[in-house]
Scaffold this motif. Structure first.
Motif, mmCIF file in Angstrom:
data_model
loop_
_atom_site.group_PDB
_atom_site.id
_atom_site.type_symbol
_atom_site.label_atom_id
_atom_site.label_comp_id
_atom_site.label_asym_id
_atom_site.label_seq_id
_atom_site.Cartn_x
_atom_site.Cartn_y
_atom_site.Cartn_z
ATOM 1 N N PHE A 106 0.826 -1.202 0.000
ATOM 2 C CA PHE A 106 0.000 0.000 0.000
ATOM 3 C C PHE A 106 0.865 1.258 0.000
ATOM 4 N N ALA A 109 2.184 1.526 -3.597
ATOM 5 C CA ALA A 109 1.085 1.947 -4.468
ATOM 6 C C ALA A 109 0.787 3.424 -4.279
ATOM 7 N N ALA A 110 0.824 3.901 -3.030
ATOM 8 C CA ALA A 110 0.582 5.316 -2.766
ATOM 9 C C ALA A 110 1.647 6.189 -3.414
ATOM 10 N N GLY A 112 2.881 5.538 -6.257
ATOM 11 C CA GLY A 112 2.730 5.396 -7.709
ATOM 12 C C GLY A 112 3.697 4.418 -8.332
ATOM 13 N N ASP A 115 1.921 1.360 -10.394
ATOM 14 C CA ASP A 115 1.023 1.639 -11.521
ATOM 15 C C ASP A 115 1.483 0.892 -12.772
ATOM 16 N N LEU A 129 -6.547 -3.337 -2.105
ATOM 17 C CA LEU A 129 -5.459 -2.757 -2.890
ATOM 18 C C LEU A 129 -5.914 -2.494 -4.321
ATOM 19 N N ARG A 132 -8.519 0.452 -4.370
ATOM 20 C CA ARG A 132 -7.933 1.760 -4.053
ATOM 21 C C ARG A 132 -6.951 2.225 -5.115
ATOM 22 N N HIS A 133 -6.326 1.264 -5.802
ATOM 23 C CA HIS A 133 -5.317 1.616 -6.804
ATOM 24 C C HIS A 133 -5.610 0.835 -8.095
ATOM 25 N N LYS A 135 -4.918 1.177 -11.086
ATOM 26 C CA LYS A 135 -3.860 1.055 -12.094
ATOM 27 C C LYS A 135 -2.905 -0.103 -11.797
ATOM 28 N N VAL A 136 -3.070 -0.707 -10.627
ATOM 29 C CA VAL A 136 -2.201 -1.823 -10.223
ATOM 30 C C VAL A 136 -2.869 -3.142 -10.601
#
Length: 329
Positions: A106, A109-110, A112, A115, A129, A132-133, A135-136
């Protein structure tokens, strides 16, 4: 000498932090040559659970490391500290290899850094995960993912798997095996997180499937069909499918298959029954059918699973089953 930096702040999980420290702090006996230089970096005194750590350097020092490891982040519903996210991003831009253990994903991912990449985390948090993200590309089944400069691991013990993988990459298999022997862990584990994911059954009270699910679980050795389940629940097959999707997130047949696999796991762990006997007891019919579904779902064949869960760490080790070939997932 490669420098490994642990990026720590309040709220880190102490198990993953200690795992990385144990692996990279000192070389095992008999390993020649320089070992890693391990550095702990944080904004100041850091509390991890009931433990208090005194970092060697501030978070800005991460950009000097060859490898930066982010241990598990305790509260995934809380955004990671901005200074940690910024320092991790800066370290990556400076050329460091970034590694997350468990929910440390996390943090990456925060920043970036995940991505467009495949990544994983503890199976209980993969949905969060991914949501929230978006693009992952979150893979919930693997023990770890290696993207070269960015690596992520699943939960708890998978952190050890990834740490040993890093040593294997940097120092070779012999050194990784030596570290594994010192820590009394397997140098490589087959399969993925699917070995450990539980298959919850909805709470029995006031649920449309309250009586059906226990009834089906008692009859996994029988060739149940969707029509059998619908007839027992006194509803149409389509109506049954809607209830299953709402309650379990899957179809009746897929739920049945999952329960058969779980039952097979229990029998493999707790009995000496042959694969053929387990196949019959779980409604799979034949050993071939059980092996196919078990390998696809769990990530390794039944007898390999049995050896892993029943004999690792003991002097007894059953011989290989010549009729069964393992293929990595």
């Amino acid at each position: 000498m490669d420098t490994v930096a642990l990026a720590v702040t309040d709220g880190m999980l102490h198990f993953e932090l200690a795992t990385a420290y144990e692996v990279f702090d000192a070389a095992p006996a008999g390993v020649a040559g320089p070992w890693y230089r391990l550095v702990v970096c944080g904004p100041g005194p850091v509390r991890a659970g009931r433990f208090l750590l005194e970092p060697d350097h501030g978070l800005d020092w991460l950009s000097h490391a060859d490898t930066v490891i982010v241990p598990g982040w305790a509260d995934i519903d809380e955004a990671p500290p901005a200074d940690l996210v910024d320092a991790v991003r800066a370290a990556h831009e400076a050329g460091a290899r970034l590694v997350s253990l468990c929910t440390g994903a996390f943090v990456l991912a925060a920043a970036g850094l995940l991505d467009g990449l495949r990544a994983t985390t503890h199976w209980a948090h993969t949905r969060a995960l991914a949501d929230r993200h978006p693009k992952v590309d979150v893979d919930p089944d693997v023990l770890y993912v290696d993207n070269g400069s960015v690596l992520t691991s699943a939960g708890k013990a998978a952190a050890m798997d990834l740490c040993l993988h890093l040593i294997r990459l940097d120092r070779g298999s012999a050194t990784a095996n030596a570290v594994a022997r010192r820590l009394v862990v397997p140098p490589h584990r087959d399969g993925g997180q699917a070995q450990f994911v539980t298959a919850p059954v909805p709470a029995p009270d006031h649920h449309p499937l309250a009586e059906l699910l226990p009834w089906a679980l008692e009859r996994l050795d029988q060739p149940l069909t969707v029509e059998d389940l619908a007839r027992r629940a006194r509803m149409s097959s389509r109506h049954l499918g809607r209830h299953f999707r709402a309650a379990t997130g899957t179809t009746p047949l897929q739920w049945l298959l999952t329960q058969r696999i779980r039952r097979a796991q229990e029998l493999l762990e707790t009995t000496d029954d042959s694969v053929e006997t387990v196949a019959v007891a779980t409604g799979m019919g034949t050993a071939t059918t059980l092996r196919r579904h078990f390998n696809r779902t769990v990530g390794l064949p039944p007898n390999t699973y049995r050896r892993t869960f029943r004999t690792f760490g003991t002097r007894h080790h059953s011989g290989p089953d010549d009729s069964e070939q393992h293929h990595s997932p």
